[in-house]
Design a protein around this motif. Structure first.
Motif, PDB file in Angstrom:
ATOM      1  N   MET A   1       0.650  -1.185  -0.272  1.00  0.00           N
ATOM      2  CA  MET A   1       0.322   0.290   0.203  1.00  0.00           C
ATOM      3  C   MET A   1       0.780   0.928   0.125  1.00  0.00           C
ATOM      4  SD  MET A   1      -2.980   0.885   2.134  1.00  0.00           S
ATOM      5  CE  MET A   1      -2.165   1.848   3.941  1.00  0.00           C
ATOM      6  N   ARG A   2       0.336   2.207  -0.383  1.00  0.00           N
ATOM      7  CA  ARG A   2       1.173   3.468  -0.858  1.00  0.00           C
ATOM      8  C   ARG A   2       1.415   3.959   0.902  1.00  0.00           C
ATOM      9  NH1 ARG A   2      -1.090   7.833  -3.547  1.00  0.00           N
ATOM     10  NH2 ARG A   2      -3.438   6.658  -3.134  1.00  0.00           N
ATOM     11  N   ASP A   3       1.944   4.766   0.863  1.00  0.00           N
ATOM     12  CA  ASP A   3       2.204   5.466   1.978  1.00  0.00           C
ATOM     13  C   ASP A   3       0.564   6.184   2.505  1.00  0.00           C
ATOM     14  OD1 ASP A   3       2.668   8.277   3.682  1.00  0.00           O
ATOM     15  OD2 ASP A   3       4.647   7.864   3.069  1.00  0.00           O
ATOM     16  N   PRO A   4       0.750   6.224   3.772  1.00  0.00           N
ATOM     17  CA  PRO A   4      -0.812   6.675   4.402  1.00  0.00           C
ATOM     18  C   PRO A   4      -0.761   8.242   4.239  1.00  0.00           C
ATOM     19  CG  PRO A   4       0.501   5.941   6.107  1.00  0.00           C
ATOM     20  CD  PRO A   4       1.631   5.026   4.850  1.00  0.00           C
ATOM     21  N   TYR A   5       0.125   8.840   4.427  1.00  0.00           N
ATOM     22  CA  TYR A   5       0.367  10.651   4.006  1.00  0.00           C
ATOM     23  C   TYR A   5      -0.665  10.875   2.990  1.00  0.00           C
ATOM     24  CZ  TYR A   5       2.276  10.483   8.915  1.00  0.00           C
ATOM     25  OH  TYR A   5       3.255  10.825  10.036  1.00  0.00           O
ATOM     26  N   GLN A   6       0.199   9.955   1.915  1.00  0.00           N
ATOM     27  CA  GLN A   6      -0.227  10.436   0.492  1.00  0.00           C
ATOM     28  C   GLN A   6      -1.227  10.184   0.325  1.00  0.00           C
ATOM     29  OE1 GLN A   6       2.238   8.486  -1.627  1.00  0.00           O
ATOM     30  NE2 GLN A   6       4.203  10.001  -0.679  1.00  0.00           N
ATOM     31  N   VAL A   7      -1.839   9.092   0.878  1.00  0.00           N
ATOM     32  CA  VAL A   7      -2.945   8.154   0.261  1.00  0.00           C
ATOM     33  C   VAL A   7      -3.992   9.202   1.353  1.00  0.00           C
ATOM     34  CG1 VAL A   7      -4.943   6.549   0.855  1.00  0.00           C
ATOM     35  CG2 VAL A   7      -2.164   5.676   0.770  1.00  0.00           C
ATOM     36  N   LEU A   8      -4.349  10.007   1.778  1.00  0.00           N
ATOM     37  CA  LEU A   8      -4.941  10.878   3.094  1.00  0.00           C
ATOM     38  C   LEU A   8      -4.815  12.134   2.139  1.00  0.00           C
ATOM     39  CD1 LEU A   8      -5.418   9.067   6.363  1.00  0.00           C
ATOM     40  CD2 LEU A   8      -6.868   9.001   4.376  1.00  0.00           C
ATOM     41  N   GLY A   9      -3.733  12.581   1.977  1.00  0.00           N
ATOM     42  CA  GLY A   9      -3.415  13.912   1.519  1.00  0.00           C
ATOM     43  C   GLY A   9      -3.161  14.859   2.917  1.00  0.00           C
ATOM     44  N   VAL A  10      -2.106  14.505   3.476  1.00  0.00           N
ATOM     45  CA  VAL A  10      -1.846  15.611   4.666  1.00  0.00           C
ATOM     46  C   VAL A  10      -0.476  14.790   4.823  1.00  0.00           C
ATOM     47  CG1 VAL A  10      -4.289  14.881   5.908  1.00  0.00           C
ATOM     48  CG2 VAL A  10      -2.359  13.137   6.285  1.00  0.00           C
ATOM     49  N   ALA A  11      -0.231  16.048   5.224  1.00  0.00           N
ATOM     50  CA  ALA A  11       1.424  16.543   6.093  1.00  0.00           C
ATOM     51  C   ALA A  11       1.421  15.745   6.894  1.00  0.00           C
ATOM     52  CB  ALA A  11       1.713  17.385   6.114  1.00  0.00           C
ATOM     53  N   LYS A  12       2.971  15.506   6.907  1.00  0.00           N
ATOM     54  CA  LYS A  12       3.341  14.577   8.284  1.00  0.00           C
ATOM     55  C   LYS A  12       3.076  15.615   9.153  1.00  0.00           C
ATOM     56  CE  LYS A  12       6.409  10.999   6.434  1.00  0.00           C
ATOM     57  NZ  LYS A  12       7.702  10.428   6.695  1.00  0.00           N
ATOM     58  N   GLY A  13       2.716  16.441   9.707  1.00  0.00           N
ATOM     59  CA  GLY A  13       3.111  17.251  10.671  1.00  0.00           C
ATOM     60  C   GLY A  13       1.125  17.213  11.325  1.00  0.00           C
ATOM     61  N   ALA A  14       0.417  17.019  10.204  1.00  0.00           N
ATOM     62  CA  ALA A  14      -1.288  16.873  10.334  1.00  0.00           C
ATOM     63  C   ALA A  14      -1.371  17.343  11.859  1.00  0.00           C
ATOM     64  CB  ALA A  14      -1.738  16.570   9.484  1.00  0.00           C
ATOM     65  N   THR A  15      -2.304  17.341  12.165  1.00  0.00           N
ATOM     66  CA  THR A  15      -3.139  16.945  13.723  1.00  0.00           C
ATOM     67  C   THR A  15      -4.279  15.949  13.279  1.00  0.00           C
ATOM     68  OG1 THR A  15      -4.941  18.759  13.515  1.00  0.00           O
ATOM     69  CG2 THR A  15      -2.517  19.227  14.537  1.00  0.00           C
ATOM     70  N   GLN A  16      -4.321  15.131  14.801  1.00  0.00           N
ATOM     71  CA  GLN A  16      -5.605  14.188  13.940  1.00  0.00           C
ATOM     72  C   GLN A  16      -6.457  14.896  13.418  1.00  0.00           C
ATOM     73  OE1 GLN A  16      -3.207  11.244  14.119  1.00  0.00           O
ATOM     74  NE2 GLN A  16      -4.408  10.140  15.229  1.00  0.00           N
ATOM     75  N   ALA A  17      -6.775  15.383  14.091  1.00  0.00           N
ATOM     76  CA  ALA A  17      -8.517  16.245  13.410  1.00  0.00           C
ATOM     77  C   ALA A  17      -8.265  16.777  11.892  1.00  0.00           C
ATOM     78  CB  ALA A  17      -8.111  17.560  14.343  1.00  0.00           C
ATOM     79  N   ALA A  46     -10.667   0.947  -0.093  1.00  0.00           N
ATOM     80  CA  ALA A  46      -9.835  -0.037   1.546  1.00  0.00           C
ATOM     81  C   ALA A  46      -8.818   0.413   1.742  1.00  0.00           C
ATOM     82  CB  ALA A  46      -9.792  -1.152   0.131  1.00  0.00           C
ATOM     83  N   GLU A  47      -8.331   1.318   0.386  1.00  0.00           N
ATOM     84  CA  GLU A  47      -6.860   2.244   0.280  1.00  0.00           C
ATOM     85  C   GLU A  47      -7.363   2.994   1.986  1.00  0.00           C
ATOM     86  OE1 GLU A  47      -3.139   3.730  -2.334  1.00  0.00           O
ATOM     87  OE2 GLU A  47      -5.254   3.924  -2.347  1.00  0.00           O
ATOM     88  N   ILE A  48      -8.308   3.908   1.809  1.00  0.00           N
ATOM     89  CA  ILE A  48      -7.777   5.220   2.170  1.00  0.00           C
ATOM     90  C   ILE A  48      -8.492   4.339   4.272  1.00  0.00           C
ATOM     91  CG2 ILE A  48     -10.334   6.724   2.829  1.00  0.00           C
ATOM     92  CD1 ILE A  48     -10.529   6.960  -0.120  1.00  0.00           C
ATOM     93  N   ASN A  49      -9.170   3.797   3.813  1.00  0.00           N
ATOM     94  CA  ASN A  49      -9.344   3.064   5.344  1.00  0.00           C
ATOM     95  C   ASN A  49      -8.363   2.022   5.863  1.00  0.00           C
ATOM     96  OD1 ASN A  49     -12.630   2.587   6.554  1.00  0.00           O
ATOM     97  ND2 ASN A  49     -12.370   2.073   4.622  1.00  0.00           N
ATOM     98  N   GLY A  50      -7.296   2.148   4.806  1.00  0.00           N
ATOM     99  CA  GLY A  50      -6.013   0.941   5.202  1.00  0.00           C
ATOM    100  C   GLY A  50      -5.239   2.533   6.380  1.00  0.00           C
ATOM    101  N   ALA A  51      -5.270   3.590   5.512  1.00  0.00           N
ATOM    102  CA  ALA A  51      -4.555   4.564   5.332  1.00  0.00           C
ATOM    103  C   ALA A  51      -5.036   5.359   6.872  1.00  0.00           C
ATOM    104  CB  ALA A  51      -4.062   6.240   4.733  1.00  0.00           C
ATOM    105  N   TYR A  52      -6.101   4.902   7.043  1.00  0.00           N
ATOM    106  CA  TYR A  52      -6.503   6.417   8.747  1.00  0.00           C
ATOM    107  C   TYR A  52      -6.854   5.072   9.441  1.00  0.00           C
ATOM    108  CZ  TYR A  52      -9.744   8.362  11.501  1.00  0.00           C
ATOM    109  OH  TYR A  52     -10.248   8.655  12.567  1.00  0.00           O
ATOM    110  N   GLU A  53      -6.513   3.299   9.064  1.00  0.00           N
ATOM    111  CA  GLU A  53      -5.944   3.042  10.098  1.00  0.00           C
ATOM    112  C   GLU A  53      -4.576   2.180  11.262  1.00  0.00           C
ATOM    113  OE1 GLU A  53      -6.352  -1.614   9.401  1.00  0.00           O
ATOM    114  OE2 GLU A  53      -8.019  -1.377   8.173  1.00  0.00           O
ATOM    115  N   ILE A  54      -3.488   3.588  10.116  1.00  0.00           N
ATOM    116  CA  ILE A  54      -2.555   3.819  10.583  1.00  0.00           C
ATOM    117  C   ILE A  54      -1.805   5.013  11.301  1.00  0.00           C
ATOM    118  CG2 ILE A  54       0.109   3.742   9.925  1.00  0.00           C
ATOM    119  CD1 ILE A  54      -1.121   1.239   9.696  1.00  0.00           C
TER     120      ILE A  54
END
Length: 320
Positions: A1-17, A46-54
């Motif tokens: 699976m791709r990097d979960p940050y890339q899948v959700l389109g958020v930066a590594k410093g993004a808040t949980q919100a 499925a990829e989006i859910n997998g990224a959010y699991e992490i």
């Protein structure tokens, strides 16, 4: 699976919100029910859910950022570059490049047993069962990753209880028993319905967060309900008795004279019913003055006379 940050389109410093907001937006956009003609929607969902699991789990997100687990939540085990050491040393070496971490032991007395080194790296205590290469102890069988999902339910289901369905990333539909009186945002755990274990352990769980569907009359705030109640101008000025809807039927509400639009009246115990040891919520009724439709000569004449003889300034507070 791709990097979960890339899948959700958020930066590594993004808040949980921010992570949760991005997940909810993408999950709604790519849900298979919303894209029945797109054969790749289920795979994307499925990829989006997998990224959010992490990223939706603080512990797993920290493990991923440290490189301890991969994008699928599987542990990354350190590699080995074989046995070495000088003649007669019987040494064991982990790693091999400059700056690598080394472990050495002597077979002929003293030092560590090879099995202890493997146990330290892969888990297990001294009393563990020996299996496999070099007497290494058996790796603990970790459960599979959990799956975080959301389900929308009608207000009536939240009040009286009932069934709800949720679609998992792998395309399965699961049925949920919703207890009566549940609050929005509560989570229901479906044990053993999550991702399979990579080490042969039990499957993970599915964690379903409940959201309430928009209701035609009521807005939900915890166990309280809010209602906007339209009233006539003369009812607001003179006071009146008006009917207001509640979950258990209509009630008669007394409006005091000179009730402003925006005034809120509280009907105690008319919110969500008592459940699970919690008291019933309240119904908060906000008055909204509605003028008659169409031209009204008498009302316009009264408004002109008031403007000329007794003007008032309702927006003075805004100027402070």
């Amino acid at each position: 699976m791709r990097d979960p940050y890339q899948v959700l389109g958020v930066a590594k410093g993004a808040t949980q919100a921010d992570v949760k907001k991005a997940f909810r937006k993408l999950a709604k956009q790519h849900h298979p029910d919303q894209n029945p003609k797109d054969p790749k929607a289920k795979e994307k969902f499925a990829e989006i859910n997998g990224a959010y699991e992490i990223l939706g789990d603080d512990k797993k997100r920290a493990q991923f950022d440290r490189g301890e687990i991969d994008a699928e939540g599987k542990p990354r085990h350190p590699g080995f570059e074989g046995f070495g050491g000088g003649a007669g040393s019987g040494g064991f070496r982990r790693g091999g490049g400059p700056g690598a971490e080394h472990f050495e032991f002597n077979v002929g007395g003293g030092g560590f047993e090879g099995a202890d080194i493997f146990a330290d790296l892969f888990g297990g205590g001294r009393g563990g069962r020996r299996t496999g290469f070099g007497g290494a102890r058996q790796q603990a069988r970790e459960p599979g990753p959990d799956v975080a999902l959301e389900a929308s339910i009608p207000l009536e289901t939240a009040i009286h209880g009932g069934k709800a369905r949720v679609l998992t990333p792998n395309g399965r539909t699961l049925e949920i028993n919703v207890p009566a009186g549940i609050e929005e945002g509560k989570q229901i755990r479906l044990r053993g319905q999550g991702q399979p274990s990579a080490s042969g352990g039990p499957a993970g769980d599915v964690l379903v967060t409940l959201r309430f569907e928009k209701h035609g009359l009521f807005r939900i705030e915890g166990r309280d309900l809010r209602l906007d109640l339209p009233i006539a101008l003369y009812e607001a000025v003179l006071g009146s008795k008006v009917e207001a809807p509640t979950l258990s039927g209509k009630v008669e509400l007394t409006l005091p004279p000179h009730s402003n639009s925006g005034r809120t009246l509280r009907l105690r115990g008319k919110g969500l019913p008592a459940a699970n040891g919690k008291p019933a919520g309240d119904l908060l009724v906000t008055l909204r003055i509605v003028l008659p439709e169409g031209a009204n000569v008498e009302l316009e004449a009264l408004a002109r006379k008031m403007r000329a003889d007794r003007p008032y300034h309702p927006r003075n507070e805004l100027a402070k």
